[in-house]
Design an enzyme around this catalytic site. Structure first.
Site, PDB file in Angstrom:
ATOM      1  N   HIS A  10      47.637  52.562  23.270  1.00  0.00           N
ATOM      2  CA  HIS A  10      47.096  52.466  21.980  1.00  0.00           C
ATOM      3  C   HIS A  10      46.122  53.605  21.369  1.00  0.00           C
ATOM      4  CE1 HIS A  10      46.833  47.779  20.774  1.00  0.00           C
ATOM      5  NE2 HIS A  10      47.404  48.342  21.313  1.00  0.00           N
ATOM      6  N   CYS A  60      51.969  49.656  20.388  1.00  0.00           N
ATOM      7  CA  CYS A  60      51.966  47.780  20.954  1.00  0.00           C
ATOM      8  C   CYS A  60      53.106  47.117  19.933  1.00  0.00           C
ATOM      9  CB  CYS A  60      50.525  47.669  21.344  1.00  0.00           C
ATOM     10  SG  CYS A  60      50.361  46.264  21.400  1.00  0.00           S
ATOM     11  N   GLU A  63      45.468  54.956  18.991  1.00  0.00           N
ATOM     12  CA  GLU A  63      44.665  55.295  17.845  1.00  0.00           C
ATOM     13  C   GLU A  63      42.942  54.725  18.624  1.00  0.00           C
ATOM     14  OE1 GLU A  63      46.177  52.230  18.527  1.00  0.00           O
ATOM     15  OE2 GLU A  63      45.944  50.831  17.957  1.00  0.00           O
TER      16      GLU A  63
END
Lengths: 86, 232
Positions: free
Chosen positions: B203, B86, B205
């Site tokens: 994302h 991002c 994660e």
């Protein structure tokens, strides 16, 4: 020599300026239908010192390339006048 | 095997990255402060999401001037692995480690939801584990995720297989409907020429565990681990 620099950054032509479109529509909604082609950019003002005009202009172009504008998507334009000028 | 997670003022996904690397993958993870030069012997650098330097001047403009980025650029030039998520992706483009730039989402909204991405190239250290249907479900959260590159740059990128992820439908169809932000060609993730630097807007994660709604992010992290193991 000290110079006062006035610069503005705009999106390159051909890139969809979504902020410009939105603000134009907002103005139209307020009754200002005579407005078209709105683009939103950034304005900067700063002082710069250098031996002469050409050197300062060159340095400003480098500043633009390295930080002040993103050359992939933005154009950088500026004017300058020597401080102390009438 | 160590992950170095960069913290810029305004980074806000650093702790999620730390959790993914340290808590889920159970590998060594450290934070790297923007003012420091030391990469602490990290094997993979992560530039997390957020609003580094408040998006001052323009998104990700200032980050490249930080001491830590100088070290990371040298690290990347030597072939070190760098993952930009991002805002991290935006920083990599601003720093010239990846091509292209970012603009505001076409619909003028901050979009925060799950999307589907098709893995176009599985021959990279970041996507080697993405086999099968190559469709990943990963959340996005961004207001300026519209990736842009001019025609010449795009042609070069396709030639060198640098386009890695594209927004798609759940069935894998890449079209305007499945493009959340107006990115050119639905591009959601790219890598550099040497394939050691990877940037993506979604994302991973945030989706390494099923309890979070998807664990597809783990494919990217496991690909990184495979590559690092192979390096030893």
């Amino acid at each position: 020599m000290r110079y006062k620099v006035k610069a503005y950054v705009t999106l390159k032509k051909g890139i969809l300026d979504i902020q410009g479109t939105t603000i134009e529509k907002a103005l139209n909604a307020l009754g200002f239908n005579e407005v078209s082609g709105m683009h939103i950019g950034k304005y900067m003002e700063f002082s710069a010192e250098g031996k002469n005009k050409e050197i300062v202009e060159k340095r400003i172009s480098q500043m633009a390339k390295k930080l002040l504008a993103n050359p992939v998507i933005e154009d950088f334009n500026f004017t300058m006048h020597q401080l102390g000028d009438k | 095997m160590r992950f170095g997670i960069v913290r810029f003022p305004g980074s806000n996904c650093d702790e999620d990255c730390f959790w993914a690397a340290g808590g889920v993958l159970k590998k060594d993870a450290v934070y790297l402060w923007h003012q420091d030069k030391d990469l602490k012997n990290s094997n993979c650098i992560i530039l997390p999401g957020g609003f580094s330097y408040g998006d001052y001047l323009r998104v990700a403009a200032v980050a490249k001037t930080s001491p830590i980025m100088q070290s990371i650029m040298k690290f990347a030039a030597k072939g070190g692995m760098v993952l930009g998520i991002c805002n991290g992706f935006q920083v990599l483009c601003e720093a010239g480690l990846l091509p292209g730039a970012f603009l505001k989402n076409t619909n003028q909204q901050f979009i925060c939801r799950d999307v589907f991405v098709k893995v176009i190239n599985i021959n990279t250290p970041f996507t080697s584990r993405c086999k099968g249907d190559n469709i990943l479900k990963i959340p996005i959260a961004h207001g300026e995720g519209r990736f842009y590159a001019d025609k010449n740059t795009l042609n070069k990128m396709y030639k060198k297989s640098q386009v890695i992820l594209k927004y798609c439908s759940p069935e894998g169809i890449v079209n305007e409907d499945s493009n959340p932000n107006g990115s050119v060609d639905n591009i959601a993730g790219i890598c550099n020429l040497k394939k050691n630097v990877f940037g993506l807007m979604p994302h991973p994660e945030r989706c390494c565990e099923e309890i979070l709604g998807s664990s597809d992010g783990i494919f990217i992290f496991n690909s990184i681990l495979d590559y690092l193991r192979g390096q030893k």
